[in-house]
Structures are given as structure tokens and as C-alpha cells.
Scaffold this active site. Structure first.
Site, PDB file in Angstrom:
ATOM      1  N   ASN A   8       0.798  -1.101  -0.053  1.00  0.00           N
ATOM      2  CA  ASN A   8      -0.047   0.046   0.007  1.00  0.00           C
ATOM      3  C   ASN A   8       0.947   1.255   0.158  1.00  0.00           C
ATOM      4  O   ASN A   8       1.506   1.523   0.908  1.00  0.00           O
ATOM      5  CB  ASN A   8      -0.776  -0.133   1.281  1.00  0.00           C
ATOM      6  N   TRP A   9       1.125   1.823  -1.047  1.00  0.00           N
ATOM      7  CA  TRP A   9       1.862   3.184  -1.394  1.00  0.00           C
ATOM      8  C   TRP A   9       1.208   4.190  -0.891  1.00  0.00           C
ATOM      9  O   TRP A   9       1.992   5.098  -0.441  1.00  0.00           O
ATOM     10  CB  TRP A   9       2.198   3.138  -2.682  1.00  0.00           C
ATOM     11  N   LYS A  10       0.054   4.250  -0.509  1.00  0.00           N
ATOM     12  CA  LYS A  10      -0.687   5.338   0.187  1.00  0.00           C
ATOM     13  C   LYS A  10      -0.290   6.597  -0.580  1.00  0.00           C
ATOM     14  O   LYS A  10      -0.153   6.562  -1.643  1.00  0.00           O
ATOM     15  CB  LYS A  10      -0.064   5.679   1.809  1.00  0.00           C
ATOM     16  N   HIS A  95      -9.436   0.676   5.077  1.00  0.00           N
ATOM     17  CA  HIS A  95      -8.189   1.051   5.803  1.00  0.00           C
ATOM     18  C   HIS A  95      -8.523   1.885   6.685  1.00  0.00           C
ATOM     19  O   HIS A  95      -9.316   2.923   6.484  1.00  0.00           O
ATOM     20  CB  HIS A  95      -7.224   1.654   4.936  1.00  0.00           C
ATOM     21  N   GLU A  97      -6.916   4.367   7.785  1.00  0.00           N
ATOM     22  CA  GLU A  97      -6.842   5.839   7.449  1.00  0.00           C
ATOM     23  C   GLU A  97      -8.040   6.454   6.735  1.00  0.00           C
ATOM     24  O   GLU A  97      -8.600   7.579   6.801  1.00  0.00           O
ATOM     25  CB  GLU A  97      -5.466   6.096   6.765  1.00  0.00           C
ATOM     26  N   GLU A 167      -5.247  -4.954  10.728  1.00  0.00           N
ATOM     27  CA  GLU A 167      -4.032  -4.079  10.958  1.00  0.00           C
ATOM     28  C   GLU A 167      -4.481  -3.281  12.276  1.00  0.00           C
ATOM     29  O   GLU A 167      -5.223  -2.155  12.175  1.00  0.00           O
ATOM     30  CB  GLU A 167      -4.272  -2.957   9.727  1.00  0.00           C
ATOM     31  N   GLY A 173       2.418   2.554  10.624  1.00  0.00           N
ATOM     32  CA  GLY A 173       3.407   3.595  10.450  1.00  0.00           C
ATOM     33  C   GLY A 173       3.869   4.081  11.877  1.00  0.00           C
ATOM     34  O   GLY A 173       4.629   5.147  11.721  1.00  0.00           O
ATOM     35  N   SER A 212       3.595  -1.776  10.603  1.00  0.00           N
ATOM     36  CA  SER A 212       4.968  -1.968  10.599  1.00  0.00           C
ATOM     37  C   SER A 212       5.755  -3.127  10.465  1.00  0.00           C
ATOM     38  O   SER A 212       6.616  -3.607  11.124  1.00  0.00           O
ATOM     39  CB  SER A 212       5.112  -1.443  12.203  1.00  0.00           C
ATOM     40  N   GLY A 233       2.877  -1.259   4.256  1.00  0.00           N
ATOM     41  CA  GLY A 233       2.863   0.350   4.017  1.00  0.00           C
ATOM     42  C   GLY A 233       4.194   0.765   3.729  1.00  0.00           C
ATOM     43  O   GLY A 233       4.890   0.278   2.663  1.00  0.00           O
ATOM     44  N   GLY A 234       5.033   1.299   4.852  1.00  0.00           N
ATOM     45  CA  GLY A 234       6.104   1.980   4.674  1.00  0.00           C
ATOM     46  C   GLY A 234       7.269   1.090   3.667  1.00  0.00           C
ATOM     47  O   GLY A 234       7.977   1.545   2.894  1.00  0.00           O
TER      48      GLY A 234
HETATM   49  P1  PGA Z   1       2.823   0.347   7.631  1.00  0.00           P
HETATM   50  O1  PGA Z   1       1.256   0.407   7.022  1.00  0.00           O
HETATM   51  O2  PGA Z   1       3.403  -0.800   7.192  1.00  0.00           O
HETATM   52  O3  PGA Z   1       3.670   1.760   7.089  1.00  0.00           O
HETATM   53  O4  PGA Z   1       2.608   0.347   9.176  1.00  0.00           O
HETATM   54  C1  PGA Z   1       0.583  -0.496   6.957  1.00  0.00           C
HETATM   55  C2  PGA Z   1      -0.555  -0.210   6.165  1.00  0.00           C
HETATM   56  O5  PGA Z   1      -1.341   0.871   6.666  1.00  0.00           O
HETATM   57  O6  PGA Z   1      -1.175  -0.705   5.313  1.00  0.00           O
END
Ligand code: PGA
Length: 256
Positions: A8-10, A95, A97, A167, A173, A212, A233-234
Site C-alpha cells: 500500500n503506497w498510500k 483502511h 486511514e 491492521e 506507520g 510496521s 505500507g512503509g
Molecule cells: P505500515 O502501514 O506498514 O507503514 O505500518 C501498513 C498499512 O497501513 O497498510
């Protein structure tokens, strides 16, 4: 058992950075171990580009969000059908977010899952508790309610097409991942809920861990019997780390 790594590049990377990362992934595609389903989810403007660049590579393109309506006066939104027409194969739904910053409710999540399924692409359905929920010991209650609201009423054939991602919001994050035991405990709990909703399909639904997750902790996290890969994500913004996560998921893959 199906094993999935989804990146997930966000809201990260401009066009040239996206092209660079896609180029690295396409180049490495031939060396990717078979048996892991790999997705990348760039931002909307780069989805077609990603589909084009990853043509022939065993990496499918996912979107990060879509609207539940087929079409209409929803300025700024994108429908599931539009995504499918661009060659997108999956869409992240629910998600945290989206829930936190854009007011996405469980009812909207349910409608979006149906919209995504109706155009033949895969929903990557996300659930997870807040830090306060875990501290109060109500994490299972919260996630159980999310799963119930999002998935109740879906027929078995639809459930069979789902990918679920657990998640914990406090791990996203933050650099503070769930422990392997916390992840496995919640995955087993979610599996139980899936069993209640779709007894025939539940064992085959991949449940990914997200929050993470990186090469340093992935082997431990993916070892849980109910952990079938990760939503990343990251670490998905770096080709080397992302590809390493695919290799780790392959090593930890559960038997069919
Ligand atoms: P993260 O994000 O790996 O940066 O913690 C995961 C996600 O939100 O899918």
C-alpha cells in the site's frame, strides 16, 4: 494455503518515483518465488501506468479506495468499475486511514466490498482496533463488530474472493508492530468469525497482517498458522524490502 503480499503506497511517490519503483519490481519479477500472490497499490493517477509496466510480471495492481456507486455525481470519487476497466485486480477497502480521516463507516465498507466484488475484482478488506481498544481489553470485541458489519450478508461465493487484512491501528506507520502472538491470536479470532459467516470458505480466505511489518520482523509475524502474508505500507516503498517480504512470505507459506 494462499499467501499474499500487498504493498500500500498510500499518498507517496510522484510519477517519476512511481515509475522507478515499478521498474525495479518489474525487473525482479522473474526471480520472484511462485506461490505468493503479490499486489501493489499506487495512488490513482499511476494505476494505469502500473498495469502497463507490470504487464507479464506476476504482480497485480490494486487501488487503495473506491466509491460504492456505479457512477454519478460524486466529485473526486472513483468507481470500482473504473478501476476494473483499467486492469486493476484488487481494491483495499476500509483502511483505518480512510475510517479515521474520511469518515468511512462500516456500512460504507460493506457497500464498497459489494461494489468491488460486482466488477470481479478482489476486495482487500481491512479491520483493526485502536490503541485504546487494546489497552481496555476490548480489541476482539471491536474487530469482531467490524467484521460482522462489513461481511454479514455476503454469499459464500463472495466470501471466497475476499482477502482480509488485520491492521491494529496503533501499529500502522508507528514502527511498533504487534507481537507475533498478538497477531496470531487476532487472526485466529477473525478466522473463527469468518467460519461463522462462511463455514465452507473460511479456511481458504487469506488473512494478512499489517502494521510496521518489515523484513526484520516478518518471518516471526508470518509464522502464525492463521497469518497468510502481509499488507505492507512503509516497507513497500522500497523495492528491495518489498521483494524480501515476498521471499519471506514464500518461506513461511502454509501447506495447501
Ligand atoms: P505500515 O502501514 O506498514 O507503514 O505500518 C501498513 C498499512 O497501513 O497498510
Amino acid at each position: 494455503m494462499r499467501t499474499v503480499i500487498a504493498g500500500n503506497w498510500k499518498m507517496n511517490k510522484d510519477r517519476s518515483q512511481a515509475l522507478q519503483l515499478l521498474g525495479h519490481l518489474a525487473q525482479a519479477a522473474a526471480e520472484l518465488p511462485a506461490g505468493v500472490e503479490v499486489f501493489v497499490a499506487p495512488a490513482f493517477p499511476f494505476l494505469s501506468l502500473a498495469v502497463e509496466r507490470l504487464q507479464g510480471a506476476p504482480i497485480a495492481v490494486a487501488a487503495q479506495h473506491c466509491h460504492e456507486a456505479v457512477s454519478g455525481a460524486y466529485t473526486g470519487e472513483v468507481s470500482a468499475g473504473m478501476l476494473a476497466s483499467c486492469g486493476v485486480k484488487a481494491c483495499i477497502v476500509g483502511h483505518s486511514e480512510r475510517r479515521q480521516y474520511f469518515g468511512e463507516t462500516d456500512a460504507a465498507v460493506h457497500a464498497r466490498i459489494k461494489a468491488v466484488l460486482s466488477v470481479g475484482i478482489t476486495p482487500i478488506y481491512c479491520c483493526g482496533e485502536l490503541r485504546a481498544d487494546r489497552e481496555a481489553g476490548r480489541h476482539q470485541e471491536v474487530v469482531g463488530a467490524q467484521v460482522h458489519e462489513a461481511l454479514t450478508g455476503l454469499p459464500g461465493e463472495a466470501m471466497a474472493k475476499l482477502i482480509v487484512a488485520y491492521e491494529p491501528v496503533w501499529a500502522i506507520g508507528t514502527g511498533l508492530n504487534a507481537t507475533a502472538a498478538q497477531a496470531q491470536e487476532m487472526h485466529a479470532f477473525i478466522r473463527g468469525r469468518l467460519r461463522a459467516l462462511a463455514p465452507e470458505q473460511a479456511e481458504g480466505i487469506p488473512i494478512l497482517y499489517g502494521g510496521s511489518c518489515k523484513p526484520e520482523n516478518a518471518a516471526e509475524l508470518f509464522a502464525g498458522p492463521d497469518v497468510n502474508g502481509g499488507l505492507i505500507g512503509g516497507a513497500s516503498l522500497d523495492a528491495g524490502a518489498f521483494l524480501e517480504l515476498v521471499r519471506i512470505a514464500h518461506r513461511m507459506k502454509k501447506p495447501e
